[in-house]
Design an enzyme around this catalytic site. Sequence first.
Site, short mmCIF file in Angstrom:
data_model
loop_
_atom_site.label_atom_id
_atom_site.label_comp_id
_atom_site.label_asym_id
_atom_site.label_seq_id
_atom_site.Cartn_x
_atom_site.Cartn_y
_atom_site.Cartn_z
CG HIS A 174 -1.92 -1.01 1.38
ND1 HIS A 174 -2.07 -1.75 2.53
CD2 HIS A 174 -2.87 -1.45 0.51
CE1 HIS A 174 -3.07 -2.61 2.37
NE2 HIS A 174 -3.58 -2.44 1.16
CE LYS B 290 -10.95 -7.83 2.42
NZ LYS B 290 -9.87 -6.94 1.98
NE ARG C 291 -2.31 -8.06 -3.87
CZ ARG C 291 -3.07 -8.33 -2.83
NH1 ARG C 291 -2.55 -8.34 -1.62
NH2 ARG C 291 -4.34 -8.63 -2.97
CB SER D 286 -4.19 -6.57 4.85
OG SER D 286 -3.83 -5.28 4.43
O1 PNS Z 1 -8.75 -3.20 0.76
P1 PNS Z 1 -10.04 -3.73 0.25
O2 PNS Z 1 -10.67 -4.64 1.27
O3 PNS Z 1 -9.90 -4.37 -1.10
O4 PNS Z 1 -11.00 -2.47 0.11
C1 PNS Z 1 -12.25 -2.67 -0.40
C2 PNS Z 1 -13.14 -1.41 -0.44
C3 PNS Z 1 -13.43 -0.90 0.96
C4 PNS Z 1 -12.44 -0.33 -1.22
C5 PNS Z 1 -14.40 -1.91 -1.18
O5 PNS Z 1 -14.97 -2.98 -0.48
C6 PNS Z 1 -15.42 -0.80 -1.37
O6 PNS Z 1 -15.27 -0.02 -2.29
N1 PNS Z 1 -16.45 -0.79 -0.47
C7 PNS Z 1 -17.50 0.21 -0.51
C8 PNS Z 1 -18.71 -0.30 -1.31
C9 PNS Z 1 -18.42 -0.20 -2.80
O7 PNS Z 1 -18.29 0.88 -3.34
N2 PNS Z 1 -18.26 -1.38 -3.45
C10 PNS Z 1 -17.88 -1.46 -4.85
C11 PNS Z 1 -19.08 -1.34 -5.76
S1 PNS Z 1 -19.25 -2.75 -6.74
#
Ligand code: PNS
Length: 160
Positions: free
Chosen positions: A20, A44, A93, A131
């Site tokens: 990150h 999660k 990645r 993570s």
């Molecule tokens: O680090 P991560 O877990 O990949 O982060 C994921 C995150 C929080 C960016 C993703 O789950 C997210 O965007 N959540 C908010 C809801 C949303 O917008 N989902 C995508 C639409 S399909």
Amino acid sequence: MSDKRIAVFPGSFDPITKGHEDIVLRGVRLFDELIIALGENENKTYLFDKQQRLKWIEETFRNEPRVRVVSYTGLTVDFCAEAGAAYMIRGLRNPADLEYEKVVAQANQKMRSEIETVFLLTQAEFSFISSSIVRDVLRNGGDYRQFVPDVVRTQGSELK
Ligand code: PNS
């Protein structure tokens, strides 16, 4: 949207990793402002609470004046629009990341076509770090420090 080129780098950051950190430091060179946005992934459950995750991110980038750190709820594209950001950064990645990120980016594009997802390829040396790997190493008493920014230090008692 403002004239400034603002990008949002959303994620769970549970915890922030060296992967990150690398994406942020490379991403900030491309934009006027980079907002690291701690969001909620429905699928999660988090090991570290939101305040702890935010604190580690803030400390990691305390010397980067063009990096801001916030948390949000709801859709990431809605947050981008509220923040005046026309770009969303995601790191890739491997091919599995691309498969997943492609679907999310296309859904996001349908919802708000004005927000462009920009993918940055993770440097090879960080491409195995996630993570979830860090959490697994931590839970089992391994040396997690090589995978995370220097400010991320934790005590066994913080682990659930
Ligand atoms: O680090 P991560 O877990 O990949 O982060 C994921 C995150 C929080 C960016 C993703 O789950 C997210 O965007 N959540 C908010 C809801 C949303 O917008 N989902 C995508 C639409 S399909």
